[in-house]
Design a protein around this motif. Structure first.
Motif, PDB file in Angstrom:
ATOM      1  N   PRO A   1     -11.264  17.573 -17.257  1.00 40.81           N
ATOM      2  CA  PRO A   1     -11.722  19.063 -17.003  1.00 40.81           C
ATOM      3  C   PRO A   1     -11.377  19.580 -15.720  1.00 40.81           C
ATOM      4  CG  PRO A   1     -13.624  17.503 -17.593  1.00 40.81           C
ATOM      5  CD  PRO A   1     -12.207  16.835 -17.446  1.00 40.81           C
ATOM      6  N   ALA A   2     -11.020  21.012 -15.593  1.00 37.94           N
ATOM      7  CA  ALA A   2     -10.639  21.534 -14.161  1.00 37.94           C
ATOM      8  C   ALA A   2     -11.614  22.753 -14.073  1.00 37.94           C
ATOM      9  CB  ALA A   2      -9.100  21.982 -14.415  1.00 37.94           C
ATOM     10  N   PRO A   3     -11.848  23.069 -12.986  1.00 39.73           N
ATOM     11  CA  PRO A   3     -12.522  24.349 -12.627  1.00 39.73           C
ATOM     12  C   PRO A   3     -12.218  25.538 -13.216  1.00 39.73           C
ATOM     13  CG  PRO A   3     -12.051  23.161 -10.800  1.00 39.73           C
ATOM     14  CD  PRO A   3     -11.308  22.342 -11.649  1.00 39.73           C
ATOM     15  N   GLY A   4     -12.943  26.265 -14.016  1.00 32.89           N
ATOM     16  CA  GLY A   4     -12.798  27.542 -14.440  1.00 32.89           C
ATOM     17  C   GLY A   4     -12.239  27.324 -15.963  1.00 32.89           C
TER      18      GLY A   4
ATOM     19  N   VAL B   1     -12.117  27.504 -19.697  1.00 32.30           N
ATOM     20  CA  VAL B   1     -13.073  28.231 -20.780  1.00 32.30           C
ATOM     21  C   VAL B   1     -13.635  27.261 -21.765  1.00 32.30           C
ATOM     22  CG1 VAL B   1     -12.831  30.107 -22.296  1.00 32.30           C
ATOM     23  CG2 VAL B   1     -11.660  30.336 -20.201  1.00 32.30           C
ATOM     24  N   LEU B   2     -12.574  26.272 -22.326  1.00 31.68           N
ATOM     25  CA  LEU B   2     -13.314  25.340 -23.151  1.00 31.68           C
ATOM     26  C   LEU B   2     -13.447  23.973 -22.658  1.00 31.68           C
ATOM     27  CD1 LEU B   2     -10.905  26.599 -26.351  1.00 31.68           C
ATOM     28  CD2 LEU B   2     -13.370  26.955 -25.848  1.00 31.68           C
ATOM     29  N   PRO B   3     -14.368  23.236 -23.034  1.00 34.30           N
ATOM     30  CA  PRO B   3     -14.603  21.809 -22.682  1.00 34.30           C
ATOM     31  C   PRO B   3     -13.353  20.708 -22.910  1.00 34.30           C
ATOM     32  CG  PRO B   3     -16.170  22.196 -24.350  1.00 34.30           C
ATOM     33  CD  PRO B   3     -15.502  23.484 -24.090  1.00 34.30           C
ATOM     34  N   ALA B   4     -13.101  19.885 -22.226  1.00 33.49           N
ATOM     35  CA  ALA B   4     -11.964  18.926 -22.365  1.00 33.49           C
ATOM     36  C   ALA B   4     -12.817  18.089 -23.349  1.00 33.49           C
ATOM     37  CB  ALA B   4     -11.540  18.136 -21.225  1.00 33.49           C
ATOM     38  N   TRP B   5     -11.848  17.228 -24.222  1.00 36.28           N
ATOM     39  CA  TRP B   5     -12.277  16.253 -25.050  1.00 36.28           C
ATOM     40  C   TRP B   5     -13.131  15.173 -24.513  1.00 36.28           C
ATOM     41  CZ3 TRP B   5     -12.198  11.014 -26.089  1.00 36.28           C
ATOM     42  CH2 TRP B   5     -12.495  10.619 -27.357  1.00 36.28           C
ATOM     43  N   ARG B   6     -12.711  14.772 -23.385  1.00 34.17           N
ATOM     44  CA  ARG B   6     -13.501  13.837 -22.559  1.00 34.17           C
ATOM     45  C   ARG B   6     -14.805  14.063 -22.085  1.00 34.17           C
ATOM     46  NH1 ARG B   6     -10.874   9.208 -21.239  1.00 34.17           N
ATOM     47  NH2 ARG B   6      -8.350   9.340 -21.569  1.00 34.17           N
ATOM     48  N   ALA B   7     -15.048  15.520 -21.883  1.00 29.62           N
ATOM     49  CA  ALA B   7     -16.107  16.026 -21.345  1.00 29.62           C
ATOM     50  C   ALA B   7     -17.208  16.026 -22.628  1.00 29.62           C
ATOM     51  CB  ALA B   7     -15.957  17.404 -20.740  1.00 29.62           C
ATOM     52  N   ARG B   8     -16.774  16.390 -23.668  1.00 34.37           N
ATOM     53  CA  ARG B   8     -17.266  16.361 -25.080  1.00 34.37           C
ATOM     54  C   ARG B   8     -17.819  14.983 -25.288  1.00 34.37           C
ATOM     55  NH1 ARG B   8     -15.400  20.049 -29.573  1.00 34.37           N
ATOM     56  NH2 ARG B   8     -17.513  19.781 -29.944  1.00 34.37           N
ATOM     57  N   PHE B   9     -16.806  14.226 -25.470  1.00 36.46           N
ATOM     58  CA  PHE B   9     -17.164  13.033 -26.511  1.00 36.46           C
ATOM     59  C   PHE B   9     -16.929  11.665 -25.512  1.00 36.46           C
ATOM     60  CE2 PHE B   9     -15.091  16.024 -29.013  1.00 36.46           C
ATOM     61  CZ  PHE B   9     -16.200  16.561 -29.741  1.00 36.46           C
ATOM     62  N   GLY B  10     -16.840  11.627 -24.209  1.00 35.21           N
ATOM     63  CA  GLY B  10     -16.741  10.501 -23.563  1.00 35.21           C
ATOM     64  C   GLY B  10     -15.239   9.981 -23.573  1.00 35.21           C
ATOM     65  N   GLY B  11     -14.939   8.649 -23.358  1.00 32.76           N
ATOM     66  CA  GLY B  11     -13.924   8.215 -23.420  1.00 32.76           C
ATOM     67  C   GLY B  11     -13.161   7.705 -22.342  1.00 32.76           C
TER      68      GLY B  11
END
Length: 170
Positions: free
Chosen positions: A155-158, A160-170
Motif C-alpha cells: 500500500p502507498a499513501p493516497g 484509492v483501492l487497497p492492496a492485496w496484502r492489506a486485504r488478505f495478509g500474506g
C-alpha cells in the motif's frame, strides 16, 4: 509490477514476462484472496492458495475506475530467434495471459498492450511447434506476472483501492 519466467522443456528456450497492472477487472475471484491465474502458479509464488471451491456466476462487480485510468502494460521476452512476425504472434498469444489473470479483461476502459522482444540467441528447431509453445509459455508467464505483481504490491499513501496484502495478509 510483476514478473515471471519459464524454461520450456522442449528446446530449452527461456520466456519471461514483466507486467505493470492497473486493470479494471479483478485479479482475484469474487471478493476473496484466490487468484484467477492460480492454475499457472509455480510453487507458492503468489500465495499458493489455488482456486476457490466454488465460483458464483455473475458475481463480478462493475467497473471501479474511470475511463483513461486503467491499463495493463506488459512485455514478453525470449531467447528464441524470432522474426518480427513471430514476435508479434507471441505478443498476441500473451494477451491470453491477461484473460487468464484478469476478469473481465480487455474492457473498453482498459488500455492493454503487450510488447514482445527476442534476443535471437537460440535458433528455432521447429518453425511450427516452437512458436506454438513460446506463445503458450508467454501467456502463462504473463498470467503469473500479473498475479505476482498484485500479490507483491504494498500500500502507498493516497491509494484509492487497497492492496492485496492489506486485504488478505500474506
Amino acid at each position: 509490477m510483476g514478473s515471471a519466467s519459464a524454461v520450456l522443456s522442449a528446446g530449452g528456450y527461456t520466456v519471461g514476462a514483466l507486467a505493470a497492472v492497473n486493470a479494471v477487472g479483478a485479479v482475484t475471484v469474487a471478493d476473496g484472496p484466490h487468484f484467477w491465474a492460480a492454475p499457472w502458479e509455480m510453487g507458492a509464488e503468489f500465495g499458493g492458495l489455488g482456486l476457490p471451491e466454488r465460483f458464483t456466476p455473475g458475481a463480478e462487480q462493475g467497473p471501479t475506475k474511470r475511463p483513461g485510468t486503467a491499463t495493463t502494460l506488459a512485455i514478453v521476452a525470449t531467447d528464441a530467434a524470432l522474426t518480427q512476425a513471430q514476435a508479434t504472434r507471441m505478443a498476441t498469444a500473451a494477451h491470453d495471459g491477461m484473460a487468464r489473470a484478469i476478469v473481465p479483461s480487455h474492457t473498453l476502459l482498459d488500455g492493454d498492450l503487450v510488447f514482445a522482444v527476442s534476443t535471437g540467441a537460440r535458433p528455432l528447431r521447429d518453425p511450427l511447434a516452437d512458436p506454438f509453445r513460446l506463445g503458450h509459455a508467454a501467456a502463462a508467464c504473463l498470467a503469473r506476472a500479473i498475479a505476482r505483481g498484485v500479490y507483491a504490491a504494498t500500500p502507498a499513501p493516497g491509494d484509492v483501492l487497497p492492496a492485496w496484502r492489506a486485504r488478505f495478509g500474506g
